[in-house]
Scaffold this active site. Structure first.
Site, PDB file in Angstrom:
ATOM      1  CG  ASN A   1      -9.754  12.761   7.535  1.00 53.17           C
ATOM      2  OD1 ASN A   1      -9.906  11.547   7.643  1.00 53.17           O
ATOM      3  ND2 ASN A   1      -8.617  13.314   7.145  1.00 53.17           N
ATOM      4  CG  LEU A   2     -15.762   9.921   7.561  1.00 53.49           C
ATOM      5  CD1 LEU A   2     -17.204  10.069   7.051  1.00 53.49           C
ATOM      6  CD2 LEU A   2     -15.667   8.658   8.424  1.00 53.49           C
TER       7      LEU A   2
ATOM      8  CB  ALA B   1      -1.992   8.422  11.912  1.00 53.12           C
TER       9      ALA B   1
ATOM     10  CB  THR C   1       3.733   2.275  14.910  1.00 50.60           C
ATOM     11  OG1 THR C   1       4.143   1.127  14.160  1.00 50.60           O
ATOM     12  CG2 THR C   1       4.622   3.426  14.481  1.00 50.60           C
TER      13      THR C   1
ATOM     14  CE1 TYR D   1       1.870   4.787  10.807  1.00 54.55           C
ATOM     15  CE2 TYR D   1       3.076   2.720  10.976  1.00 54.55           C
ATOM     16  CZ  TYR D   1       2.075   3.561  11.411  1.00 54.55           C
ATOM     17  OH  TYR D   1       1.273   3.171  12.443  1.00 54.55           O
TER      18      TYR D   1
ATOM     19  NE  ARG E   1       6.600  -6.487  10.383  1.00 52.27           N
ATOM     20  CZ  ARG E   1       7.829  -6.675   9.862  1.00 52.27           C
ATOM     21  NH1 ARG E   1       8.651  -7.561  10.404  1.00 52.27           N
ATOM     22  NH2 ARG E   1       8.229  -5.982   8.825  1.00 52.27           N
TER      23      ARG E   1
ATOM     24  NE  ARG F   1       5.229  -3.859   2.948  1.00 53.11           N
ATOM     25  CZ  ARG F   1       4.226  -4.050   3.803  1.00 53.11           C
ATOM     26  NH1 ARG F   1       2.999  -4.185   3.345  1.00 53.11           N
ATOM     27  NH2 ARG F   1       4.443  -4.106   5.086  1.00 53.11           N
TER      28      ARG F   1
HETATM   29  N1  UDP Z   1       3.239  -8.966   3.578  1.00 53.41           N
HETATM   30  C1  UDP Z   1       3.291  -9.882   2.542  1.00 53.41           C
HETATM   31  N2  UDP Z   1       2.299  -9.852   1.602  1.00 53.41           N
HETATM   32  C2  UDP Z   1       1.268  -8.966   1.645  1.00 53.41           C
HETATM   33  C3  UDP Z   1       1.216  -8.035   2.712  1.00 53.41           C
HETATM   34  C4  UDP Z   1       2.224  -8.065   3.666  1.00 53.41           C
HETATM   35  O1  UDP Z   1       4.215 -10.693   2.439  1.00 53.41           O
HETATM   36  O2  UDP Z   1       0.412  -8.995   0.741  1.00 53.41           O
HETATM   37  C5  UDP Z   1       4.293  -8.989   4.603  1.00 53.41           C
HETATM   38  C6  UDP Z   1       4.995  -7.657   4.789  1.00 53.41           C
HETATM   39  O3  UDP Z   1       6.057  -7.531   3.857  1.00 53.41           O
HETATM   40  C7  UDP Z   1       5.474  -7.775   6.231  1.00 53.41           C
HETATM   41  C8  UDP Z   1       4.368  -8.598   6.921  1.00 53.41           C
HETATM   42  O4  UDP Z   1       3.678  -9.247   5.854  1.00 53.41           O
HETATM   43  O5  UDP Z   1       6.676  -8.504   6.289  1.00 53.41           O
HETATM   44  C9  UDP Z   1       3.381  -7.747   7.698  1.00 53.41           C
HETATM   45  O6  UDP Z   1       2.977  -6.698   6.874  1.00 53.41           O
HETATM   46  P1  UDP Z   1       1.712  -5.794   7.198  1.00 53.41           P
HETATM   47  O7  UDP Z   1       1.545  -4.833   6.050  1.00 53.41           O
HETATM   48  O8  UDP Z   1       0.549  -6.656   7.550  1.00 53.41           O
HETATM   49  O9  UDP Z   1       2.110  -5.028   8.533  1.00 53.41           O
HETATM   50  P2  UDP Z   1       3.362  -4.063   8.877  1.00 53.41           P
HETATM   51  O10 UDP Z   1       4.366  -4.947   9.548  1.00 53.41           O
HETATM   52  O11 UDP Z   1       3.853  -3.447   7.601  1.00 53.41           O
HETATM   53  O12 UDP Z   1       2.783  -3.055   9.798  1.00 53.41           O
END
Ligand code: UDP
Length: 328
Positions: A32-33, A74, A116, A140, A219, A280
């Site tokens: 859907n762009l 998604a 995920t 999510y 991660r 976050r």
């Molecule tokens: N993160 C960060 N600064 C940013 C973006 C992400 O410190 O500007 C951290 C985020 O809190 C997480 C990790 O990097 O711990 C990976 O986040 P990302 O959004 O890349 O992937 P996710 O794990 O959410 O799918």
């Protein structure tokens, strides 16, 4: 016979489309762009529509002989999903329900599904196995878990067979340099850190008080090229009659946010301006895959399991395309 790629104009979808075409497969793309880019796709059948538009989707199944569906479509941002959870349930869950109805009615019986690591939630120290509990900490991840369950119920009551692939953190870009990552807004760590390095801008570090060795989140970062290769193995497994199954897709080793920032500094050959920021919402401390199951069952062999390779390929894309894709 063609493969229908839903969400084929997105970051991962476009890399899979490129991979399929390199294998000589026929491909039909639906997107859907909302977040994807028309410019990421080569010539070929493309339909701009939402999966919730069942009538138009059914028309595509009538027009093309669709052998299998690969479903990437998604919304996928953890932070946004915490602010707007209902947007995620509507777009991700309802659209998947519609897609399944159309597929089953059309007699299409093979589905590869993008899931995920966010379905697991807080996972502890050990590598995460597919049998571990699923307790998402963000909307999510919850939406993807719901999608997995809906697909499983649909498969139990029809001829549908599926393979759900639970991605850990996908990054990097295709070696050819034609396609890469272009999220608007960008929220992922590796692209943001690279852009910060290229544009001499600050990068926020979300939380340094997690229970990890350096206090930042860990991660498992996987190269998009290894990820799409696994999708093709999954597709061929279903073609060979494999039963429905769920697999992790990661490398089985984690990097902290600080380690990623250091690796980006090394590739960019310049220091980053790192700004400490609060945690976050919805971020688990540690998500690292056990990839044993997919290696054993599908014979998946990672070829780009090198953080430098991942970051360098992404760096080259952002350097060559500072504004991303041309406006659609
Ligand atoms: N993160 C960060 N600064 C940013 C973006 C992400 O410190 O500007 C951290 C985020 O809190 C997480 C990790 O990097 O711990 C990976 O986040 P990302 O959004 O890349 O992937 P996710 O794990 O959410 O799918």
């Amino acid at each position: 016979m063609a493969i229908l790629v839903c969400g084929g104009a997105g970051f991962i979808g476009s890399h899979f489309v490129e991979f399929l075409l390199e294998q000589g497969e026929a491909v039909v793309v639906v997107d859907n762009l909302a977040t994807g880019h028309r410019a990421s796709l080569p010539e070929g059948p493309f339909y701009q529509l939402s999966l919730a538009d069942k009538a138009s989707l059914a028309e595509i199944f009538r027009e093309h002989d669709i052998e299998a569906v690969v479903h990437f479509a998604a919304f996928s941002l953890v932070g946004e999903s915490m602010d707007q959870p209902l947007k995620y349930f509507e777009n991700n869950v309802c659209a998947t329900n519609a897609l399944l109805q159309v597929m089953i009615e059309a007699g299409c019986d093979k589905l590869i599904f993008s899931s995920t690591a966010a379905v697991y939630g807080e996972a502890g120290e050990a590598l995460i196995r597919e049998t571990d509990p699923t307790r998402p900490t963000n909307a999510y991840g919850e939406s993807k878990l719901m999608m997995e369950k809906i697909i499983d119920w649909a498969a139990r009551s029809s001829d549908l067979r599926y393979i759900a692939l639970r991605y850990f953190n996908v990054a990097g870009a295709s070696a050819g340099g034609r396609i890469g990552e272009d999220h608007r807004p960008e929220t992922h760590l590796i692209p943001l850190a690279i852009k910060a390095a290229l544009n001499d801008q600050p990068i926020k570090l979300f939380g340094d008080d997690y229970p990890t060795p350096d206090g930042t989140c860990i991660r498992d970062y996987i190269h998009v090229q290894d990820l799409v290769a696994a999708h093709y193995l999954a597709l061929n497994a279903l073609r060979d009659g494999a039963a429905s199954d769920t697999f992790n897709l990661g490398y089985g080793r984690g990097y902290s946010v600080r380690q990623i920032l250091e690796a980006v500094e090394a590739v960019a050959k310049r220091p980053l301006r790192i700004v400490r920021a609060p945690r976050r919402a919805g971020d688990p401390a540690r998500l690292v895959a056990s990839a044993d199951k997919i290696k054993q069952a599908l014979g998946w062999k990672p070829r780009h399991d090198d953080l430098n390779d991942i970051i360098l390929s992404a760096y080259r894309w952002f350097e060559a395309n500072p504004k991303g894709y041309p406006h659609d």
